[in-house]
Design an enzyme around this catalytic site. Structure first.
Site, PDB file in Angstrom:
ATOM      1  N   HIS A 115       0.821  -1.215   0.000  1.00  0.00           N
ATOM      2  CA  HIS A 115       0.000   0.000   0.000  1.00  0.00           C
ATOM      3  C   HIS A 115       0.858   1.270   0.000  1.00  0.00           C
ATOM      4  O   HIS A 115       0.377   2.337  -0.321  1.00  0.00           O
ATOM      5  CB  HIS A 115      -0.904  -0.017   1.241  1.00  0.00           C
ATOM      6  CG  HIS A 115      -2.312   0.438   0.992  1.00  0.00           C
ATOM      7  ND1 HIS A 115      -2.877   0.534  -0.255  1.00  0.00           N
ATOM      8  CD2 HIS A 115      -3.280   0.826   1.864  1.00  0.00           C
ATOM      9  CE1 HIS A 115      -4.129   0.958  -0.134  1.00  0.00           C
ATOM     10  NE2 HIS A 115      -4.395   1.144   1.144  1.00  0.00           N
ATOM     11  N   ASN A 173      -8.921   3.592  -0.911  1.00  0.00           N
ATOM     12  CA  ASN A 173      -9.300   4.593   0.091  1.00  0.00           C
ATOM     13  C   ASN A 173      -8.600   5.939  -0.085  1.00  0.00           C
ATOM     14  O   ASN A 173      -9.193   6.987   0.174  1.00  0.00           O
ATOM     15  CB  ASN A 173      -9.029   4.058   1.506  1.00  0.00           C
ATOM     16  CG  ASN A 173      -9.966   2.936   1.877  1.00  0.00           C
ATOM     17  OD1 ASN A 173     -11.087   2.853   1.383  1.00  0.00           O
ATOM     18  ND2 ASN A 173      -9.511   2.050   2.739  1.00  0.00           N
ATOM     19  N   ASP A 207      -0.697   2.397  -5.406  1.00  0.00           N
ATOM     20  CA  ASP A 207      -0.730   0.958  -5.633  1.00  0.00           C
ATOM     21  C   ASP A 207      -2.049   0.574  -6.286  1.00  0.00           C
ATOM     22  O   ASP A 207      -3.056   1.248  -6.092  1.00  0.00           O
ATOM     23  CB  ASP A 207      -0.560   0.217  -4.305  1.00  0.00           C
ATOM     24  CG  ASP A 207      -1.666   0.563  -3.314  1.00  0.00           C
ATOM     25  OD1 ASP A 207      -1.769   1.741  -2.922  1.00  0.00           O
ATOM     26  OD2 ASP A 207      -2.445  -0.340  -2.933  1.00  0.00           O
ATOM     27  N   ASN A 251      -6.654   7.002   3.956  1.00  0.00           N
ATOM     28  CA  ASN A 251      -8.034   7.451   3.747  1.00  0.00           C
ATOM     29  C   ASN A 251      -8.248   8.916   4.139  1.00  0.00           C
ATOM     30  O   ASN A 251      -9.362   9.413   4.066  1.00  0.00           O
ATOM     31  CB  ASN A 251      -9.024   6.540   4.487  1.00  0.00           C
ATOM     32  CG  ASN A 251      -8.794   6.506   5.981  1.00  0.00           C
ATOM     33  OD1 ASN A 251      -7.767   6.948   6.479  1.00  0.00           O
ATOM     34  ND2 ASN A 251      -9.760   5.961   6.701  1.00  0.00           N
TER      35      ASN A 251
END
Length: 191
Positions: A19, A112, A91, A66
Protein backbone atom coordinates in the site's frame (compact mmCIF):
# COMPACT_ATOMS: atom_id res chain seq x y z
CA UNK A 1 3.84 24.01 -11.51
CA UNK A 2 3.04 20.33 -11.06
CA UNK A 3 2.05 18.54 -7.87
CA UNK A 4 3.18 14.92 -7.59
CA UNK A 5 1.87 12.95 -4.65
CA UNK A 6 2.71 9.41 -3.61
CA UNK A 7 0.17 7.67 -1.43
CA UNK A 8 1.00 5.60 1.63
CA UNK A 9 0.54 5.24 5.37
CA UNK A 10 2.87 7.13 7.71
CA UNK A 11 3.78 4.65 10.48
CA UNK A 12 7.16 2.88 10.18
CA UNK A 13 5.46 -0.51 10.30
CA UNK A 14 3.99 0.27 6.85
CA UNK A 15 7.35 1.13 5.23
CA UNK A 16 7.79 -0.69 1.91
CA UNK A 17 4.43 -2.48 2.11
CA UNK A 18 2.29 -2.89 -0.99
CA UNK A 19 0.00 0.00 0.00
CA UNK A 20 3.02 2.31 0.44
CA UNK A 21 4.28 1.92 -3.11
CA UNK A 22 3.43 5.58 -3.81
CA UNK A 23 5.88 6.61 -1.08
CA UNK A 24 8.58 4.39 -2.59
CA UNK A 25 8.20 6.02 -6.02
CA UNK A 26 8.31 9.61 -4.76
CA UNK A 27 11.35 8.85 -2.59
CA UNK A 28 13.10 7.69 -5.77
CA UNK A 29 12.02 10.85 -7.64
CA UNK A 30 13.17 13.10 -4.77
CA UNK A 31 16.57 11.39 -4.63
CA UNK A 32 17.24 11.32 -8.39
CA UNK A 33 16.16 14.91 -8.99
CA UNK A 34 17.62 16.39 -5.77
CA UNK A 35 14.40 17.94 -4.47
CA UNK A 36 14.58 20.10 -1.33
CA UNK A 37 12.27 19.76 1.65
CA UNK A 38 10.40 23.10 1.91
CA UNK A 39 7.70 22.26 4.46
CA UNK A 40 7.30 19.62 7.13
CA UNK A 41 4.31 19.50 9.44
CA UNK A 42 1.95 16.95 10.97
CA UNK A 43 0.08 16.40 7.71
CA UNK A 44 2.83 16.28 5.06
CA UNK A 45 6.39 16.58 3.87
CA UNK A 46 6.52 18.91 0.86
CA UNK A 47 9.48 19.06 -1.50
CA UNK A 48 10.29 21.46 -4.34
CA UNK A 49 12.52 21.05 -7.37
CA UNK A 50 12.59 20.33 -11.09
CA UNK A 51 12.18 17.21 -13.13
CA UNK A 52 13.94 18.02 -16.35
CA UNK A 53 12.65 21.59 -16.93
CA UNK A 54 9.32 21.29 -15.13
CA UNK A 55 8.91 22.92 -11.71
CA UNK A 56 7.31 20.46 -9.32
CA UNK A 57 6.16 20.02 -5.78
CA UNK A 58 6.30 16.50 -4.39
CA UNK A 59 4.02 15.67 -1.49
CA UNK A 60 4.30 12.82 0.97
CA UNK A 61 1.07 12.92 3.00
CA UNK A 62 1.66 11.99 6.64
CA UNK A 63 -1.99 11.22 7.35
CA UNK A 64 -3.41 7.75 6.89
CA UNK A 65 -4.30 6.76 3.33
CA UNK A 66 -8.03 7.45 3.75
CA UNK A 67 -7.26 11.04 4.88
CA UNK A 68 -5.07 12.03 1.90
CA UNK A 69 -7.69 14.26 0.25
CA UNK A 70 -7.64 17.24 2.63
CA UNK A 71 -3.81 17.34 2.47
CA UNK A 72 -3.88 17.52 -1.35
CA UNK A 73 -6.74 20.06 -1.35
CA UNK A 74 -4.81 22.36 0.99
CA UNK A 75 -1.71 22.31 -1.24
CA UNK A 76 -3.54 22.97 -4.49
CA UNK A 77 -5.48 25.83 -2.93
CA UNK A 78 -2.35 27.46 -1.45
CA UNK A 79 -0.20 27.06 -4.58
CA UNK A 80 -3.10 27.54 -7.05
CA UNK A 81 -2.34 24.30 -8.88
CA UNK A 82 -4.62 23.30 -11.74
CA UNK A 83 -6.18 19.84 -11.27
CA UNK A 84 -4.79 18.88 -14.70
CA UNK A 85 -1.28 19.32 -13.25
CA UNK A 86 -1.73 16.88 -10.39
CA UNK A 87 -0.19 13.40 -10.53
CA UNK A 88 -1.13 10.85 -7.86
CA UNK A 89 1.00 7.70 -7.62
CA UNK A 90 -0.67 4.73 -5.98
CA UNK A 91 -0.73 0.96 -5.63
CA UNK A 92 -3.25 -0.93 -7.76
CA UNK A 93 -4.68 -4.37 -6.94
CA UNK A 94 -6.07 -4.82 -10.45
CA UNK A 95 -2.63 -4.82 -12.10
CA UNK A 96 0.00 -7.55 -11.88
CA UNK A 97 3.08 -6.75 -9.81
CA UNK A 98 5.24 -4.11 -11.49
CA UNK A 99 2.74 -3.24 -14.23
CA UNK A 100 2.33 0.53 -14.68
CA UNK A 101 -0.61 2.33 -16.26
CA UNK A 102 -1.68 5.97 -16.43
CA UNK A 103 -5.26 7.14 -16.12
CA UNK A 104 -7.18 10.40 -15.79
CA UNK A 105 -10.51 10.34 -13.93
CA UNK A 106 -12.73 7.32 -13.68
CA UNK A 107 -13.43 5.01 -10.77
CA UNK A 108 -11.22 4.81 -7.69
CA UNK A 109 -11.85 1.02 -7.61
CA UNK A 110 -12.31 1.10 -3.84
CA UNK A 111 -8.87 2.62 -3.15
CA UNK A 112 -9.30 4.59 0.09
CA UNK A 113 -6.63 7.18 -0.73
CA UNK A 114 -8.16 7.96 -4.12
CA UNK A 115 -11.64 8.02 -2.62
CA UNK A 116 -10.53 10.69 -0.13
CA UNK A 117 -8.90 12.76 -2.88
CA UNK A 118 -11.96 12.44 -5.14
CA UNK A 119 -14.18 13.73 -2.32
CA UNK A 120 -12.01 16.83 -1.87
CA UNK A 121 -11.01 17.82 -5.42
CA UNK A 122 -12.95 15.62 -7.85
CA UNK A 123 -11.36 12.88 -9.94
CA UNK A 124 -10.07 14.68 -13.02
CA UNK A 125 -6.39 14.35 -12.05
CA UNK A 126 -3.70 12.12 -13.54
CA UNK A 127 -2.95 8.84 -11.78
CA UNK A 128 -0.01 6.50 -12.09
CA UNK A 129 -1.34 3.06 -11.24
CA UNK A 130 1.43 0.74 -10.03
CA UNK A 131 0.48 -2.92 -9.89
CA UNK A 132 0.78 -4.89 -6.67
CA UNK A 133 -1.19 -7.96 -7.77
CA UNK A 134 -4.29 -9.35 -6.07
CA UNK A 135 -4.45 -11.99 -3.32
CA UNK A 136 -7.23 -13.80 -5.18
CA UNK A 137 -10.08 -13.26 -2.74
CA UNK A 138 -11.74 -10.00 -1.73
CA UNK A 139 -11.71 -10.86 1.99
CA UNK A 140 -7.88 -11.13 1.88
CA UNK A 141 -7.32 -7.65 0.40
CA UNK A 142 -7.11 -5.62 3.65
CA UNK A 143 -4.33 -7.81 5.05
CA UNK A 144 -2.59 -8.22 1.67
CA UNK A 145 -2.10 -4.50 0.94
CA UNK A 146 -0.42 -3.98 4.34
CA UNK A 147 2.10 -6.80 3.81
CA UNK A 148 5.62 -6.40 2.50
CA UNK A 149 6.52 -7.80 -0.92
CA UNK A 150 8.33 -11.13 -1.17
CA UNK A 151 12.03 -10.85 -2.04
CA UNK A 152 11.34 -11.74 -5.67
CA UNK A 153 8.44 -9.25 -5.89
CA UNK A 154 10.54 -6.50 -4.27
CA UNK A 155 13.26 -6.96 -6.90
CA UNK A 156 10.65 -6.55 -9.66
CA UNK A 157 9.08 -3.52 -7.97
CA UNK A 158 12.44 -1.82 -7.36
CA UNK A 159 13.40 -2.33 -11.00
CA UNK A 160 10.11 -0.84 -12.20
CA UNK A 161 10.48 2.14 -9.81
CA UNK A 162 13.95 2.76 -11.24
CA UNK A 163 12.65 2.70 -14.82
CA UNK A 164 9.62 4.90 -14.01
CA UNK A 165 11.89 7.41 -12.27
CA UNK A 166 14.34 7.41 -15.19
CA UNK A 167 11.68 8.37 -17.75
CA UNK A 168 9.30 10.28 -15.46
CA UNK A 169 9.72 13.66 -17.21
CA UNK A 170 7.88 12.25 -20.25
CA UNK A 171 4.61 12.28 -18.29
CA UNK A 172 4.42 16.06 -18.57
CA UNK A 173 4.08 15.90 -22.36
CA UNK A 174 3.17 12.39 -23.49
CA UNK A 175 1.77 9.61 -21.28
CA UNK A 176 1.92 7.14 -24.16
CA UNK A 177 5.62 7.76 -24.76
CA UNK A 178 6.35 7.27 -21.06
CA UNK A 179 4.57 3.91 -21.07
CA UNK A 180 6.36 2.90 -24.28
CA UNK A 181 9.75 3.73 -22.77
CA UNK A 182 8.91 1.77 -19.62
CA UNK A 183 7.78 -1.20 -21.73
CA UNK A 184 10.95 -1.02 -23.86
CA UNK A 185 13.05 -1.66 -20.74
CA UNK A 186 11.28 -4.99 -20.33
CA UNK A 187 10.75 -6.98 -17.17
CA UNK A 188 13.45 -7.69 -14.65
CA UNK A 189 14.86 -11.17 -15.30
CA UNK A 190 17.50 -11.30 -12.59
CA UNK A 191 15.86 -14.03 -10.50
Amino acid sequence: MWLICGLGNPDKKYNHTRHNLGYDVIESLISLNEFNLIKKDKSKNLYKGKINTEECLICKPLKYMNLSGPVIAEIIKFYKINIKQIIIIHDDLDLEIGKIKIKVGGSNAGHNGLSSIDECIGNNYKRIRFGIGHPGYKDLVSKYVLEKFSIKERVIVNYRIKILTKYFSLIFKDDGLLLTKIASEGEYNGL
